[in-house]
Design a protein around this motif. Structure first.
Motif, mmCIF file in Angstrom:
data_model
loop_
_atom_site.group_PDB
_atom_site.id
_atom_site.type_symbol
_atom_site.label_atom_id
_atom_site.label_comp_id
_atom_site.label_asym_id
_atom_site.label_seq_id
_atom_site.Cartn_x
_atom_site.Cartn_y
_atom_site.Cartn_z
ATOM 1 N N LEU A 278 -22.857 -57.893 0.551
ATOM 2 C CA LEU A 278 -23.070 -57.700 -0.882
ATOM 3 C C LEU A 278 -23.712 -56.332 -1.123
ATOM 4 C CD1 LEU A 278 -22.805 -59.468 -3.533
ATOM 5 C CD2 LEU A 278 -25.245 -59.835 -3.331
ATOM 6 N N ARG B 116 -34.889 -55.530 1.213
ATOM 7 C CA ARG B 116 -34.616 -56.752 0.460
ATOM 8 C C ARG B 116 -34.124 -57.858 1.390
ATOM 9 N NH1 ARG B 116 -33.860 -58.770 -4.629
ATOM 10 N NH2 ARG B 116 -32.464 -60.558 -4.564
ATOM 11 N N GLU C 218 -27.968 -61.714 -7.509
ATOM 12 C CA GLU C 218 -28.413 -60.740 -6.522
ATOM 13 C C GLU C 218 -27.567 -59.465 -6.521
ATOM 14 O OE1 GLU C 218 -28.654 -62.006 -2.381
ATOM 15 O OE2 GLU C 218 -30.402 -60.705 -2.179
ATOM 16 N N GLY C 219 -26.238 -59.646 -6.610
ATOM 17 C CA GLY C 219 -25.352 -58.486 -6.619
ATOM 18 C C GLY C 219 -25.614 -57.596 -7.823
ATOM 19 N N LEU D 143 -28.347 -57.208 -9.361
ATOM 20 C CA LEU D 143 -29.620 -56.533 -9.162
ATOM 21 C C LEU D 143 -29.479 -55.411 -8.133
ATOM 22 C CD1 LEU D 143 -32.748 -56.624 -9.666
ATOM 23 C CD2 LEU D 143 -32.871 -58.056 -7.643
ATOM 24 N N VAL D 144 -28.862 -55.743 -7.006
ATOM 25 C CA VAL D 144 -28.762 -54.798 -5.900
ATOM 26 C C VAL D 144 -27.931 -53.574 -6.289
ATOM 27 C CG1 VAL D 144 -27.714 -54.521 -3.633
ATOM 28 C CG2 VAL D 144 -29.127 -56.504 -4.096
#
Lengths: 350, 290, 274
Positions: free
Chosen positions: B188, B194, C110-111, C113-114
């Motif tokens: 991802l 993280r 999550e994606g 955010l990342v």
């Protein structure tokens, strides 16, 4: 109590129960701690006659594996009630020691994962011979019979390969070894718990063909536990479908595929993609099977059932004769209908 | 890959549930731990100074009575009040030690896990070397350099405790790293930091929580041993380990003087140990009853 | 136009004291933009090695894996970031591929955010809620952990997570084979609907030919590290030319008792001849 239960139409068979090889009556299985036990299986009944090949089909949480394992009393943590008569003897009443003599001798068992079922540190030959050695058969005799059964199962050069270790065998070969272990003491029943699920399609086909061949030649009864209706079609005579701890449908294999009675069976048959036909869009069964600890009231299938009505949400349907033969647990096949049919039959008789 | 863990897990889960499932344990243990912590904070303030520190030979080795609930020790000091007063040095210093070396261990394990093969090799050789130091000998060295005191003992124990944690945690983290959800996070595009903070550590630390709690009891005992050889808490400190070792000569005539602080240590170790198990069940959704 | 292209990809594994294993031998595979392409093979055929290579976790011994002009094994910096954002994966087992400690909101978000596509927390939560509705879950599920869902629902979460950042290419590795039979059709339909609606490209890895026939327009068959047959799935599955494809097709269990029994008879006869 028992006589009344046997009089209930829970069998598709008209053969007398006394001749049954295996006769399971109202098997109920509980797990978990006492104050809040989880009912895994409720009132499961099934008859198998010598040479019968029956499939027990269900999804995860349906209780199919638990049922099979409990027939063999493999899980000491489960509390079992009802009766499991094998050759006239109630297995649930046997002592643990007597049970050891049933397991692997009168009833053979084949598990899903052939690698897990074999000890990696012991040769194939030793493992196949083990049931005989425990029974006190001499080493040379056991070796001879192990070689014979491996030959029968198509293991080429069996005598030499008996000295090999499990990791030297392919998945399909390992499953043959497991089958050989189950067969070596000439059982009259084999319980196969998802024997082909971990295998590739081509190997799966080989193993099923072998089981087909061996069971026909030996007149061996087979109880095949599976989630895959596809593997059932060519191999078994009769199919029992389990859903959320209960048997909901039982019929001959032809009837089940052509005129499935229970809405769940109907849904399953439509939801599985078929190699011989494509549809623009697969028909689905909504939702997911319930957790055994959180079943809905009434018929466990009612939240997913397109045909559910009020009664389905209130009352658990009993197994009743299905229109096309067999039995089904569904309020859509009410007793009234069966009675009407019976009356009609009587009138004709008169 | 995860063979050992998956095999042990069901068994461990059953024992954890068997203990923590007993009604009341979930409530009593946190209360006990809370009481111990409060005791550690206020103990020295409420215990009368004379009863704790003043020698009174005439009162020595008295059996438990209304005046001295747990009797008196060889120098006539009240055992009950000494336990109350000693809670601070015993408990807080062990918590400090265990927390200190756990943090060091996490850091080292993280470097070994994230730094690639070479970093892992180097770090683990250092860990092996550090494991070779016996805590007592090392503490003697530290005491020689800094002077014998409770704080030298604390420093020495932090410096000798981390390798075990680092080694354990590195194994667990390696195993977590091989889980499919880690790969999923990597593809991802998740950054290393993280990945560590949100994916690897949360799924590896429950082992440490249990170890942390279990280590507290152990540490109290070793601290006592250090006091005995003269590099830990100095007399007349009421540190529990020191009390046990101080009373060992009179154990036949006045067993209460050694047994009472010993019992305090055992109770504390048990409370923290059970707390670890309860925390594990809380933290790990996989262990929760479905 | 091809979106993903594998050209002459070879991968050889060297193990100490053993013969090197050729896991992939001259793999050529093209995934056309906007299609669902199936890759079929048995265990040990090299499927997993191909997926790992596309993920960039395994470097091919030779050959190129090109995604939209980027050679994945060599990609670094901005190029790698683009690959990570535009190529997403759905794995076989949704239980182990979702971090058990994260809530659905965090997992799916999550994606976003990342890749800094939505840095505001409440707006991200709203977008995750939309995504959940899209895959058939609801905003009530935002704060739950994956463990409290059924297998099929977990796979929906995994799909929402993959689709959250709007990927152009979705690699699905046996996405339904770990699911209950009655739930597989739901997930297959969902994938098909999403693909039609959003127009992304799918590489669908599977062992089940019936599933592949149902949802893939093209299919490639891989056997011991080599592509042995490739073409439109109707053609390949109706008239397979390679003996391996034929054998695979013959082995698929047929849910028609009459046909299946006949097959069983034939197999028994073959067995006796052999």
């Amino acid at each position: 109590m028992n006589t009344i239960m046997t009089a209930l139409p829970e069998q598709t068979d008209t053969r007398p129960e006394v001749d049954a090889l295996l006769s399971v009556r109202n098997l109920t299985i509980d797990a978990g701690t006492k104050p809040d036990p989880i009912r895994l299986v409720q009132d499961f009944s099934l008859d198998m006659f010598p040479g019968d090949r029956v499939a027990l089909v269900g999804e995860s949480g349906s209780g199919k594996s638990v049922t099979a394992r409990s027939i063999m009393r493999l899980d000491p943590d489960f509390r079992l009630s009802g009766s499991v008569r094998f050759q006239g003897q109630d297995l649930l009443k046997l002592s643990d020691r007597q049970m050891v003599r049933v397991r692997g001798h009168k009833i053979g068992m084949v598990f899903q994962d052939p690698m897990g079922a074999l000890n990696p540190l012991i040769t194939i030959g030793e493992q196949v011979m083990e049931p005989l050695r425990i029974a006190g058969v001499s080493r040379s005799e056991a070796e001879r019979r192990a070689k014979d059964v491996l030959d029968e199962l198509g293991v080429v050069n069996a005598a030499a390969r008996m000295k090999a270790y499990p990791h030297e065998f392919s998945g399909g070969m390992r499953q043959r070894v497991v089958l050989a272990m189950a067969l070596i003491s000439n059982p009259s029943l084999i319980i196969a718990d998802e024997p082909t699920t971990a295998l590739d399609v081509r190997v799966q086909e080989q193993v099923l063909t072998l089981m087909d061949k061996v069971s026909k030649e030996r007149g061996l009864a087979v109880l095949l536990i599976t989630h895959d209706l596809g593997t059932v079609a060519g191999f078994t005579d009769r199919v029992a479908v389990m859903y959320s701890g209960r048997k909901v449908d039982e019929a001959t294999v032809d009837n089940l595929f052509e005129h499935p009675a229970h809405p769940y069976t109907q849904g399953l048959l439509q939801a599985v993609p078929r190699i011989d036909q494509t549809v623009p869009r697969l028909l689905t069964i909504a939702g997911a099977p319930p957790h055994p600890a959180a079943r809905p009231a009434g018929c466990a299938f009612n939240p997913r059932c397109p045909k559910a009505f009020d009664l389905c949400r209130q009352e658990v349907p009993e197994l009743r004769p299905a229109p096309g033969g067999g039995v089904v647990a569904c309020h859509h096949y009410p007793e009234a209908e069966a009675e009407a049919e019976a009356e009609a039959g009587e009138e004709q008789g008169a | 890959m995860s063979n050992t863990l998956t095999k042990i897990a069901p068994l461990r889960r059953r024992t954890v549930r068997a203990i923590t499932g007993v009604s009341g344990v979930q409530v009593i243990v946190p209360i006990m731990v809370a009481l111990l912590v409060i005791l550690a904070i206020v103990g020295p303030l409420i215990a009368p100074f004379d009863a704790v520190y003043r020698s009174n030979i005439l009162d020595s080795l008295q059996a438990p009575s209304a005046a001295h609930w747990l009797g008196t020790d060889g120098q006539g000091r009240d055992v009950f009040w000494r336990i109350i007063a000693g809670a601070q040095s015993s408990l807080l210093s062990s918590v400090l030690i265990v927390t200190g070396f756990s943090v060091l261990g996490i850091l080292v394990a993280t470097i070994a896990t994230l730094g690639g093969k070479r970093a892992d090799e180097i770090v683990m050789r250092i860990v092996d070397a550090a494991l070779a130091f016996p805590p007592i000998i090392f503490a003697l060295g530290v005491a020689a350099a800094l002077g014998p005191s409770l704080s030298s003992a604390v420093i020495a124990m932090i410096l000798t405790g981390w390798p075990v944690t680092a080694r354990l945690l590195r194994g667990v983290m390696k195993e977590t790293m091989s889980q499919p959800f880690i790969e999923n996070a990597r593809v991802l595009g998740v950054s290393r930091t993280r990945l560590m903070l949100h994916h690897v550590l949360p799924n590896s630390l429950d082992v440490l929580v249990v170890k942390w709690a279990g280590d507290i009891g152990n540490t109290i005992l070793i601290l006592g041993g250090l006091s005995f050889v003269g590099v830990g808490a100095q007399p007349p400190s009421a540190e529990w380990g020191a009390m046990v070792t101080g009373a060992k000569n009179v154990i036949a005539t006045a067993p209460w003087a050694a047994l009472a602080p010993g019992f305090a240590i055992a109770l504390t170790a048990l409370a923290f140990g059970l707390l670890g198990d309860i925390l594990q069940v809380r933290f790990n959704p996989a262990l929760r009853r479905r | 136009m091809s979106l993903l292209e594998l050209r002459d990809v070879c991968k050889t594994f060297h193990a100490f004291g053993r013969e090197p294993v050729k896991a992939l031998r001259d793999i050529n595979l093209t995934v056309e933009e906007g299609t669902i392409t199936g890759l079929v093979g048995e265990s040990g055929s090299g499927k997993t090695t191909i997926i790992k290579s596309i993920m960039g976790l395994e470097k091919p011994t030779s050959g190129t894996i090109t995604y939209d002009g980027i050679n994945i094994p060599e990609a670094k910096g901005d190029e790698l970031r683009r690959v990570r954002r535009e190529v997403q994966f759905v794995f076989q087992d949704p239980t182990s591929s979702l971090n058990p400690r994260m809530t659905v909101e965090k997992l799916v978000g999550e994606g976003l955010l990342v890749h800094k596509l939505e840095t505001d927390r409440s707006r991200r939560r709203a977008r995750v809620a939309d995504l959940l509705t899209m895959v058939g879950l609801s905003d009530r599920d935002l704060d739950r952990h994956p463990r409290s869902f059924s297998g099929g629902q977990r796979q929906r979460i995994a799909i929402a997570r993959a689709l959250a950042i709007g990927p152009k290419l979705l690699i699905c590795d046996e996405p339904v084979s770990a699911l209950d039979v009655s739930v597989q059709a739901q997930v297959l339909n969902l994938l098909q609907d999403m693909q039609e609606e959003l127009g992304f490209t799918v590489l669908f890895i599977a062992h089940d030919l019936a599933v592949v026939r149902q949802i893939c327009s093209r299919v490639a068959v891989i056997q011991s590290g080599q592509i042995v047959e490739e073409g439109p799935s109707e053609t390949v599955l109706a008239n397979p030319t390679h003996p391996y494809t034929q054998a695979l097709l013959r082995a698929v269990p047929n849910p028609n008792p009459t046909v299946a029994r006949q097959r069983a008879q034939e197999r028994l006869a073959e067995e006796k001849v052999a």
